[in-house]
Design an enzyme around this catalytic site. Structure first.
Site, mmCIF file in Angstrom:
data_model
loop_
_atom_site.group_PDB
_atom_site.id
_atom_site.type_symbol
_atom_site.label_atom_id
_atom_site.label_comp_id
_atom_site.label_asym_id
_atom_site.label_seq_id
_atom_site.Cartn_x
_atom_site.Cartn_y
_atom_site.Cartn_z
ATOM 1 N N LYS A 205 18.982 -53.117 -42.249
ATOM 2 C CA LYS A 205 19.459 -53.658 -43.529
ATOM 3 C C LYS A 205 19.111 -52.658 -44.627
ATOM 4 O O LYS A 205 17.961 -52.526 -45.017
ATOM 5 C CB LYS A 205 18.783 -55.011 -43.848
ATOM 6 C CG LYS A 205 19.421 -55.688 -45.042
ATOM 7 C CD LYS A 205 18.459 -56.406 -45.968
ATOM 8 C CE LYS A 205 17.800 -55.548 -46.984
ATOM 9 N NZ LYS A 205 18.642 -54.982 -48.045
ATOM 10 N N GLU A 286 5.225 -48.842 -45.307
ATOM 11 C CA GLU A 286 4.886 -47.719 -46.204
ATOM 12 C C GLU A 286 5.270 -48.098 -47.628
ATOM 13 O O GLU A 286 6.408 -48.497 -47.883
ATOM 14 C CB GLU A 286 5.606 -46.448 -45.739
ATOM 15 C CG GLU A 286 5.149 -45.979 -44.361
ATOM 16 C CD GLU A 286 3.636 -45.839 -44.246
ATOM 17 O OE1 GLU A 286 3.015 -45.276 -45.163
ATOM 18 O OE2 GLU A 286 3.064 -46.318 -43.244
ATOM 19 N N CYS A 320 7.994 -41.653 -53.963
ATOM 20 C CA CYS A 320 6.675 -42.261 -53.755
ATOM 21 C C CYS A 320 5.588 -41.198 -53.908
ATOM 22 O O CYS A 320 4.455 -41.490 -54.249
ATOM 23 C CB CYS A 320 6.597 -42.919 -52.386
ATOM 24 S SG CYS A 320 7.117 -41.815 -51.081
ATOM 25 N N GLU A 416 2.309 -48.354 -60.463
ATOM 26 C CA GLU A 416 3.427 -47.469 -60.132
ATOM 27 C C GLU A 416 4.609 -47.785 -61.048
ATOM 28 O O GLU A 416 5.115 -48.909 -61.053
ATOM 29 C CB GLU A 416 3.852 -47.648 -58.658
ATOM 30 C CG GLU A 416 4.881 -46.618 -58.256
ATOM 31 C CD GLU A 416 5.425 -46.797 -56.841
ATOM 32 O OE1 GLU A 416 5.785 -47.929 -56.476
ATOM 33 O OE2 GLU A 416 5.506 -45.795 -56.109
HETATM 34 P P1 NDP Z 1 11.769 -52.594 -52.342
HETATM 35 O O1 NDP Z 1 10.445 -53.057 -51.868
HETATM 36 O O2 NDP Z 1 12.371 -53.304 -53.488
HETATM 37 O O3 NDP Z 1 12.853 -52.650 -51.165
HETATM 38 C C1 NDP Z 1 12.737 -51.956 -49.935
HETATM 39 C C2 NDP Z 1 13.618 -52.620 -48.898
HETATM 40 O O4 NDP Z 1 13.127 -53.934 -48.596
HETATM 41 C C3 NDP Z 1 15.058 -52.813 -49.368
HETATM 42 O O5 NDP Z 1 15.928 -52.669 -48.272
HETATM 43 C C4 NDP Z 1 15.039 -54.247 -49.856
HETATM 44 O O6 NDP Z 1 16.310 -54.858 -49.925
HETATM 45 C C5 NDP Z 1 14.164 -54.884 -48.804
HETATM 46 N N1 NDP Z 1 13.593 -56.174 -49.212
HETATM 47 C C6 NDP Z 1 13.383 -56.643 -50.465
HETATM 48 N N2 NDP Z 1 12.835 -57.877 -50.417
HETATM 49 C C7 NDP Z 1 12.701 -58.198 -49.112
HETATM 50 C C8 NDP Z 1 12.202 -59.341 -48.406
HETATM 51 N N3 NDP Z 1 11.716 -60.398 -49.036
HETATM 52 N N4 NDP Z 1 12.212 -59.318 -47.064
HETATM 53 C C9 NDP Z 1 12.684 -58.244 -46.394
HETATM 54 N N5 NDP Z 1 13.187 -57.147 -47.008
HETATM 55 C C10 NDP Z 1 13.182 -57.109 -48.342
HETATM 56 O O7 NDP Z 1 11.598 -51.024 -52.647
HETATM 57 P P2 NDP Z 1 12.629 -50.035 -53.329
HETATM 58 O O8 NDP Z 1 13.893 -49.994 -52.535
HETATM 59 O O9 NDP Z 1 12.711 -50.322 -54.786
HETATM 60 O O10 NDP Z 1 11.915 -48.618 -53.111
HETATM 61 C C11 NDP Z 1 11.024 -48.041 -53.996
HETATM 62 C C12 NDP Z 1 9.603 -48.196 -53.499
HETATM 63 O O11 NDP Z 1 9.478 -47.569 -52.240
HETATM 64 C C13 NDP Z 1 8.564 -47.515 -54.385
HETATM 65 O O12 NDP Z 1 7.469 -48.382 -54.530
HETATM 66 C C14 NDP Z 1 8.166 -46.279 -53.591
HETATM 67 O O13 NDP Z 1 6.874 -45.791 -53.867
HETATM 68 C C15 NDP Z 1 8.290 -46.776 -52.189
HETATM 69 N N6 NDP Z 1 8.450 -45.687 -51.245
HETATM 70 C C16 NDP Z 1 7.394 -45.395 -50.400
HETATM 71 C C17 NDP Z 1 7.474 -44.337 -49.523
HETATM 72 C C18 NDP Z 1 6.349 -44.043 -48.581
HETATM 73 O O14 NDP Z 1 6.562 -43.292 -47.619
HETATM 74 N N7 NDP Z 1 5.165 -44.578 -48.796
HETATM 75 C C19 NDP Z 1 8.660 -43.464 -49.480
HETATM 76 C C20 NDP Z 1 9.718 -43.884 -50.391
HETATM 77 C C21 NDP Z 1 9.587 -44.950 -51.233
HETATM 78 P P3 NDP Z 1 17.073 -55.013 -51.346
HETATM 79 O O15 NDP Z 1 17.372 -53.634 -51.808
HETATM 80 O O16 NDP Z 1 18.279 -55.787 -50.966
HETATM 81 O O17 NDP Z 1 16.145 -55.746 -52.271
#
Ligand code: NDP
Length: 516
Positions: A205, A286, A320, A416
């Site tokens: 997803k 992550e 990130c 963040e």
């Molecule tokens: P989110 O946590 O908003 O979303 C990540 C994924 O989870 C999306 O596909 C999202 O779908 C999905 N999601 C959201 N809510 C749920 C739920 N309740 N149950 C299951 N899945 C869910 O993160 P972002 O996409 O905004 O990404 C940015 C973040 O990612 C930053 O905090 C960044 O630091 C972190 N990041 C960390 C990395 C690492 O390696 N540590 C690397 C890259 C980014 P939807 O979009 O539909 O909400």
């Protein structure tokens, strides 16, 4: 014959031919804005009544493409398809599974400009950032294909007289793959291919802000001939589709990269055993960062200025790994700040269809509002020395923003922001700088600029981050070279792109046979 792994070479956009190819790819995608991309379950292409229109953050009036809004029913159907496919895929020999992702890597190379153009339009990556994202996706395929073969081979084990002992690795089952929008091809590809090349099947997803690049990944998966049901693709919201997958009793593991809030929620939900569930779900989670670069008085200041500027403002600070805190020795604080401000003034901001813009838009209206909220907080918590403004118009552009004299405990030094906002913090000495650097919940990346070997040694021991860099930027980890993942609230330290990573998608079975 499988050659040694090598990182993908980046495109030189200074070359006129390459520049033309990129312009053509952008123009083609712009002409396809009404194109619809299906959900794919068990090889079947499905359209849903509700749609997700993917918006270009450089111009909110522009649609990049139309994806389907998946439902709870479709998420459940996708798990069923993955369960069915697992029964045969788990027995497919690892070299055959690896062949599919070698093919995916090749097809990505063939469609490189199209993939990069998609990220330029859909999420506002600059050409260089988009190309690096594609290169990382290719690297993940190439690296994990080789690793899967290694794990399928004989494992070193001590033999016991009169017995034959072995350790073999088995896949886990059906996984939920939940990637973020910020590396919408690389992270999505890495998590998906790692899961399937080890013999698992998945429901993928993608993030709601980047369904089109994800759909293009699925086109490549289909073109590579990956059998139906191995990778099931359901676009839709995290709260419906994502949540359904996380709670599903037949989901065996969840691989997630995203925010701390959602990551912790997933960890909590995954810990509950639902009706019919016979395992503890494995989670690879992550999350975010509040990454710092320490600038010591014994550093090459010009090089530190460059490293901080690039790490803080590359891709609008939406990595990130981005540097969101510069912790600077008081002995050089004023001159560093002056030089940094002069450097950041040169950063160009605007639509990334124009390659001369270094920074593009932030990802979405909600991200824009959140970042602008933090900028208001920053005005109370620090001294605004550069930026702080948004550009009027249809694009979500925010200037690179520097706050000086920020307290290590201020909100903008602890939370963040995930945007182009840098907090500059003064440190009394190197020990103080390390204490400040370690003083958040996170522990993802960190950097130190110093020429002093004792200080380097001290930081090697005491700077508590998953990825530590000396005298260079703190972003841009390379697959195989700098395995990536963070400590504390930055996640489970899965070390993507490293030799241990595939173990997270496997379970070991010890087999002993008594010899007669
Ligand atoms: P989110 O946590 O908003 O979303 C990540 C994924 O989870 C999306 O596909 C999202 O779908 C999905 N999601 C959201 N809510 C749920 C739920 N309740 N149950 C299951 N899945 C869910 O993160 P972002 O996409 O905004 O990404 C940015 C973040 O990612 C930053 O905090 C960044 O630091 C972190 N990041 C960390 C990395 C690492 O390696 N540590 C690397 C890259 C980014 P939807 O979009 O539909 O909400």
């Amino acid at each position: 014959m499988i050659t040694e792994f090598k990182n993908e070479v980046l495109v030189d956009f200074g070359n006129t031919e390459n520049k033309k190819k990129m312009e053509a790819a952008i123009a083609k995608l712009e002409s396809e804005s009404s194109r619809e991309y299906p959900i794919i379950i068990g090889g079947e292409k499905i359209t849903a009544p509700q749609k997700i229109r993917s918006i270009n953050p450089s111009n909110k009036k522009e649609v990049v493409g139309v994806a389907q809004k998946g439902t709870v029913e479709l998420a459940n159907k996708a798990v069923d398809a993955a369960l069915k496919a697992f029964e045969t895929w788990k027995h497919t020999p690892a070299p055959d599974r690896a062949d599919y992702i070698f093919k995916i890597a090749k097809l990505m190379r063939d469609r490189k400009y199209e993939l990069s153009a998609t990220m330029v339009l859909e999420i506002g990556k600059s050409w260089v950032e988009a190309d690096a994202d594609v290169a990382e996706a290719i690297d993940f395929c190439e690296f994990y294909a080789r690793e899967a073969i290694r794990y399928s081979g004989e494992q070193p084990i001590v033999q016991w007289p009169g017995e034959k002992n072995e350790l073999v690795y088995l896949p886990l089952g059906v996984g939920a793959v939940l990637p973020p929008w910020n590396f919408p091809l690389a992270i999505l590809t890495g998590m998906t291919t790692a899961a399937m090349v080890t013999g698992n099947t998945v429901v993928l997803k993608p993030a709601s802000d980047t369904p089109i690049i994800a759909a293009k990944f699925m086109e490549i998966v289909m073109d590579a001939g990956v059998p139906a049901g191995i990778i099931n693709f359901v676009t839709g919201s995290g709260s419906d589709v994502g949540e359904t997958l996380v709670k599903h009793p037949k989901i065996r593991f969840i691989t997630f990269t995203g925010s701390k809030e959602v990551g912790l929620h997933i960890a909590e939900e995954a810990g509950k055993a639902h009706q019919g569930q016979i395992w503890i779900k494995r989670i690879i989670v992550e999350m975010g960062g509040k990454d710092a670069i320490i600038v010591d008085e014994e550093a090459d200041i010009d090089s530190a200025v460059e490293g901080v500027a690039i790490s803080a403002f590359g891709f609008q600070g939406q990595k990130c790994s981005a540097c969101s805190r510069a912790i600077v020795s008081e002995k050089i604080y004023d001159s560093f700040l002056e030089k940094l401000t002069a450097r950041v003034k040169k950063i160009t901001v605007g639509p990334t269809t124009n390659p001369s813009n270094y920074m593009g838009p932030v990802s979405s209206q909600s991200a824009f509002d959140k970042i602008m909220g933090y900028i208001e907080t920053g005005k109370k918590e620090g001294r605004l020395v550069f930026g702080g403004e948004a550009t009027a118009g249809d694009g979500l552009f925010i200037q690179p923003t520097i706050f000086a004299d920020v307290s290590p405990t201020a909100r903008i030094a602890q939370e963040e922001i995930f945007g182009p906002v840098l907090a500059v913090i003064k440190a009394k000495d190197f020990n103080d700088a390390l204490r400040i650097a370690n003083g958040t919940q996170y522990g993802l990346t960190g950097g130190v600029y110093t020429k002093n070997p004792q200080k380097i040694e001290k930081a090697r021991r005491e700077f508590f981050v998953g990825n530590l860099y000396f005298n260079r930027k703190c972003t841009g980890a390379l697959v195989g070279v700098q395995p990536f993942g963070g400590f504390n609230m930055s996640g489970t330290d899965s070390k993507a792109g490293g030799r241990d990573y595939l173990l997270l998608f496997l379970q070991g079975k010890s087999i002993c046979q008594k010899l007669t």
